[in-house]
Motif scaffolding. Sequence first.
Motif, PDB file in Angstrom:
ATOM      1  N   GLY A 175      15.013  38.914  70.775  1.00 37.16           N
ATOM      2  CA  GLY A 175      15.506  39.482  69.533  1.00 37.16           C
ATOM      3  C   GLY A 175      17.017  39.570  69.423  1.00 37.16           C
ATOM      4  N   GLN A 176      17.724  39.227  70.500  1.00 36.14           N
ATOM      5  CA  GLN A 176      19.175  39.362  70.465  1.00 36.14           C
ATOM      6  C   GLN A 176      19.823  37.983  70.356  1.00 36.14           C
ATOM      7  OE1 GLN A 176      20.547  41.785  73.719  1.00 36.14           O
ATOM      8  NE2 GLN A 176      22.671  41.496  73.112  1.00 36.14           N
ATOM      9  N   ASP A 177      20.865  37.890  69.546  1.00 38.72           N
ATOM     10  CA  ASP A 177      21.545  36.612  69.381  1.00 38.72           C
ATOM     11  C   ASP A 177      22.381  36.314  70.630  1.00 38.72           C
ATOM     12  OD1 ASP A 177      23.089  34.452  68.685  1.00 38.72           O
ATOM     13  OD2 ASP A 177      23.335  35.093  66.606  1.00 38.72           O
ATOM     14  N   ILE A 178      22.072  35.223  71.309  1.00 39.02           N
ATOM     15  CA  ILE A 178      22.799  34.903  72.543  1.00 39.02           C
ATOM     16  C   ILE A 178      23.594  33.614  72.403  1.00 39.02           C
ATOM     17  CG2 ILE A 178      21.139  36.078  74.037  1.00 39.02           C
ATOM     18  CD1 ILE A 178      20.077  33.233  74.765  1.00 39.02           C
ATOM     19  N   THR A 179      23.747  33.130  71.161  1.00 34.13           N
ATOM     20  CA  THR A 179      24.372  31.818  70.953  1.00 34.13           C
ATOM     21  C   THR A 179      25.753  31.717  71.584  1.00 34.13           C
ATOM     22  OG1 THR A 179      23.292  31.987  68.806  1.00 34.13           O
ATOM     23  CG2 THR A 179      24.664  30.051  69.173  1.00 34.13           C
ATOM     24  N   ARG A 180      26.516  32.824  71.572  1.00 35.00           N
ATOM     25  CA  ARG A 180      27.881  32.761  72.106  1.00 35.00           C
ATOM     26  C   ARG A 180      27.991  33.337  73.512  1.00 35.00           C
ATOM     27  NH1 ARG A 180      28.828  29.440  69.414  1.00 35.00           N
ATOM     28  NH2 ARG A 180      28.974  29.398  67.149  1.00 35.00           N
ATOM     29  N   MET A 181      26.879  33.665  74.109  1.00 31.55           N
ATOM     30  CA  MET A 181      26.911  34.313  75.415  1.00 31.55           C
ATOM     31  C   MET A 181      27.085  33.301  76.542  1.00 31.55           C
ATOM     32  SD  MET A 181      24.088  37.196  75.970  1.00 31.55           S
ATOM     33  CE  MET A 181      24.157  38.545  74.821  1.00 31.55           C
ATOM     34  N   GLY A 182      27.692  33.741  77.653  1.00 35.43           N
ATOM     35  CA  GLY A 182      27.862  32.874  78.818  1.00 35.43           C
ATOM     36  C   GLY A 182      26.558  32.701  79.580  1.00 35.43           C
ATOM     37  N   VAL A 183      26.542  31.710  80.441  1.00 34.63           N
ATOM     38  CA  VAL A 183      25.340  31.379  81.208  1.00 34.63           C
ATOM     39  C   VAL A 183      24.850  32.575  82.028  1.00 34.63           C
ATOM     40  CG1 VAL A 183      24.441  29.925  83.053  1.00 34.63           C
ATOM     41  CG2 VAL A 183      25.960  28.943  81.343  1.00 34.63           C
ATOM     42  N   ALA A 184      25.784  33.219  82.738  1.00 32.58           N
ATOM     43  CA  ALA A 184      25.395  34.296  83.638  1.00 32.58           C
ATOM     44  C   ALA A 184      24.758  35.459  82.881  1.00 32.58           C
ATOM     45  CB  ALA A 184      26.606  34.771  84.444  1.00 32.58           C
TER      46      ALA A 184
END
Lengths: 254, 350
Positions: free
Chosen positions: A66-75
């Motif tokens: 449910g959380q937008d992770i498009t801009r999140m880093g791999v770790a």
Amino acid sequence: MTQTLLETTDLTVRFGGHVAVDHVTCAFRAGELTAIVGPNGAGKTTYFNLISGQIGASAGSVRLLGQDITRMGVARRCAMGLGRAFQLTNLFPALSVLENVRLVIQARRGKGFNLFSIAASHVEMTTAALAVLERVKLGALRDQKVSELSHGNQRKLEVAMLIALDPQVYMFDEPTAGMSVDEAPVVLDLIAELKHDSDRTILLVEHKMDVIAKLADRIIVLHNGALVADGPPAEVIASDVVQKVYMGREIADV
Amino acid sequence: MIDWLISGDRPRSVALGAVLLGILFSLAFAPFLFPGVRALDTAATILIFIVLVASYDLLLGYSGIVSFAHTMFFGLGAYGVALASIHMGPGWDALIVGALAGALSATVLAYAIGLFSLRVRAIFFAMITLAVASAVAVLVSQLFQLTGGEDGLTYRIPRALTPANRVGELFGVRINGRILAYYLLFFSCTALFLLLLRIVNSPFGRVLQSIRENDFRSEAIGYRVVAYRTAATCLSAAMAALAGSLYAIWLRYVGPDTTLSFEIMIDVLLMVVIGGMGTMYGAVIGATIFVLAQNYLQNLMGAASDATSALPLIPDLINPDRWLLWLGVLFVLSVYFFPTGIVGRLRAGR
């Protein structure tokens, strides 16, 4: 059963003029094993890279739990419960088999910034790592250097590292590629076991149709980066699109 | 107990264990075993360089980060003690304040460099450290009102640590403040080395090794590689600064040549490689051999030259004036025959 764990919306990546993944919208639900198929160059691994964060998306979004992770880093994606095994073996070659898995357990426990204790004294982590190694039948090779392992055993270790991560979303990229006939079942049985756990979802890129037919609840087909078919295995395999994409060869055999 | 002190990182080779014990014993009793000012100076230099080289190995050998700014951090620690001793007057408080200030500024500077450049490719980080280190060296030489420029600074340290402080006699050796200072160095360096040994064997140290092996995968199993690399850089910088502070206490002088020069950077690099990268014990062996060679190869060659004076050509070849040539030959040979360093060779030959 119907809880969506992972979702991509219009996910797109362009390399110059080439669109490698083209507006793929797809949801992956808990308790489901989705096989991702498509001819070479269809964008399967690139789609994986977008989901796990090795590549940034040009457009569209990825949502995890449910959380937008498009801009999140791999770790950070990994810490949120997204685990990935790689197509080309991707291990820590100079370290021991046990250490490879132990590092994953340690990451999971958030002990990475523990500076002043002796790593070997964390018996609980070592035990947990050994238990995972036993599941892929690598327990006897625990002290071997990874660079000295056979290819098949390196593939097994690759899978073991994903299992040790204990994620909610498992991503396997051709887990049995290059394995001998008697090695592959160990890994496939393991994946089948994971399927029973209904809070997880499994994404599997695979070429071997017999494997897919046995394991998958659902197949999605990528072709030139676009999603061209999505449904239960029997239905997808029989569909016209797939017959066309695959020139009627591999799939018609099943 | 010993296992706890060395963090379970055993030498794993009888020969290596014997060599290490020999070095430890010699350093621990150096004032009694090797009397004389020069011998004690050499022993103290070995101690300092063990810590300096070990802290560099944390970066190069364990984390796979190439930095050329290590002597800059070493210098920060040394100048910290020097400036504090000058401005606060000689005293223990000045030593402590100077050492802490040096370590802190080294950490902050390392953090800044790390944040700017550790995200991108390794070669970029190496270049940035080179640039910053050169800039600092120029600054130190230009700001002579503060740093003494190329002449460096001399200052006084607590009287207890100077030769003027006579304590008594032990085993026929006159104990003075100089020997007390040596033991201050010995225990500090041992503690710092054991701390470094602990860090590389900790869960954190294992993460560093995984990043060295495959940073892509480390990230994929959930370690934020930039954060770990930055932390390793800061730790290593702080340790180098502390080694520099101890060196400043020992020399009672700091100058660009003793702490900041690029030559020392290259020496440190060679010591790590000769001893064995990614093995803390390599720092002990590399530093010992190198410093001994620097200090005594010339004498040895002089003696050998005299002994062979009857023969043709040989006395000229081993004339003490050519000691640098032979030092160079020694390095080339050792790197050629021990690509994994002396420790790697000893462990493999078990």
